[in-house]
Design an enzyme around this catalytic site. Structure first.
Site: not given
Lengths: 265, 265
Positions: A10, A36, A153, A155, A256
DNA sequence: CATTCTAAG
DNA sequence: CTTAAAATG
């Protein structure tokens, strides 16, 4: 033994200010898949751009501050490939893979989406393009006698057991029937194994993402959306899995948690 | 005695977190003119939206997070007017005036500008429209037997003595010949007095703004761009002026300092 | 609720 | 260098 960690950071610049650097210094992993990253190479502090003892492969997005995946490997990869042959997604910082002896490791950041928005359409287009690639990747690897693990990830939470509040989220992006069905096809049609679930068939979670909103972390209202999807032989060699949930809300450096699997070689 | 303070707060929400609230609690001013509030009323903490012991008149910009002026008065104004009759600028959060017994006090935030940009054109249009208004305002006030003081961030340093590095800034917005000439017209044609300069004819500054960039504050590389422009009779009643420069870089709650004048009544 | 970008200053 | 918005997650 090959220890592989996947974690959505992130924003690697933010994570680096909050504890990613000491975490990296102490991890026992051999390979780390990042998602990310949200930065260009020259925006990153040197301790993460070129960490001592690691080979770093960054695949930033063309759009500044968006997406971005990377692979950190203790040994130099035999080969590295960015993207999966998609005109739309290969410059979007969502996929990178590297060949290591006997195994191809990939870092995937599947688009996030929200029902009724263009982002959800993008997510669906990605899914439609990525499934055939998974099949192709597995075929090529088999021909070469190598295994594959696609970490990242994704999602999407696959089953009810993969998120705390599944009832309230049945119409939410990330737990839609069509998304869940697509993950089932990743397993049944493309022939990958969900390594963490295979090792721990009956536990709730283990969750790897908790929204920053509300009290999601403190209530452990999490989602399991970060996966190791491995070819069956490699999956059968998984010895243990571990989700590194932070001790407290303010010791987190991402929304995360790192998901680590150790494979026998 | 009437004590009037003007200060550009550079975001009243940010300033409120950094020391504006205790500053307000301790000031001896009767009237405070604020600029760059950069908030809607309901975005402000209640201690500044409706401070105890004050009447607050806010004139936010139509564009969110931009400009915004306000007046805090210890007594209720007899009348309040937002804007100066300009189609372009009356909803831009740049001008508000209030009638108090015997005196009209205004808070002005003149556009900032940068040479060669649309912002500079906007600044010039504002100047062209505002000068005639100053003349009109003075005339109406005289007819009513009242004085006027227009306080605020005029975004122009008038003379070489009004900024530390005047030589390097001769082609910079805020010290352009045409801007300086316009301020001269405010004095000579419209007939206002620069109160602080009148009280202190020969000092450098006193500066009221230091850029956040570089070491401007620590080097006192400041500009005097915040003025009390008063009608001559009121100006002649000014007893003292004071610029409240913060003791250190990190005790500031704005890049501007409050400029306070006490008028005899 | 957090990260980053952008416009503005 | 700082504020605040916007877009994204």
């Amino acid at each position: 033994m090959l220890t592989v960690t996947t974690v959505n950071v992130n924003g690697l610049r933010a994570a680096s200010k909050k504890g990613f650097v000491p975490w990296l210094a102490e991890t026992a992993a051999d390979v780390i898949c990042l998602q990310e990253v949200r930065a260009e190479l020259d925006q990153l502090p040197v301790e993460v751009r070129a960490p001592e003892g690691w080979f770093a492969t960054y695949a930033p997005a063309a759009a500044k501050g968006r997406a971005g995946v990377a692979l950190l490997t203790r040994r130099e990869p035999d080969a590295v490939r960015v993207g999966f042959g998609s005109a739309e997604f290969d410059t979007s910082g969502r996929y990178v893979e590297a060949d290591l002896p006997g195994v191809t490791v990939a870092s995937l950041y599947l688009p996030s989406g929200e029902v009724g928005t263009d982002r959800q359409d993008e997510k669906e287009r990605f899914m439609a393009e990525f499934l055939p690639y998974l099949v192709e990747l597995k075929g090529k690897a088999a021909a070469d006698g190598r295994e594959v693990v696609v970490c990242g990830d994704w999602n999407i939470a696959h089953q009810e057991v993969d998120l705390k509040n599944w009832k309230a989220n049945q119409k939410k992006a990330g737990f839609l029937p069509e998304e869940r069905a697509w993950l089932t096809r990743v397993l049944d049609e493309a022939g990958y194994r969900d390594v963490v679930r295979t090792l721990h068939p009956d536990v709730a979670g283990p969750y790897s993402w908790w929204s920053y909103r509300g009290k999601a972390f403190d209530n452990d209202a999490g989602w399991r959306i970060d996966y190791h999807m491995a070819t069956p032989t490699l999956a059968s060699r998984a010895l243990k899995a571990y989700v590194e949930r932070a001790e407290s809300y303010d010791r987190r450096w991402s929304d995360h948690a790192p998901v680590t699997v150790t494979y026998e070689q």
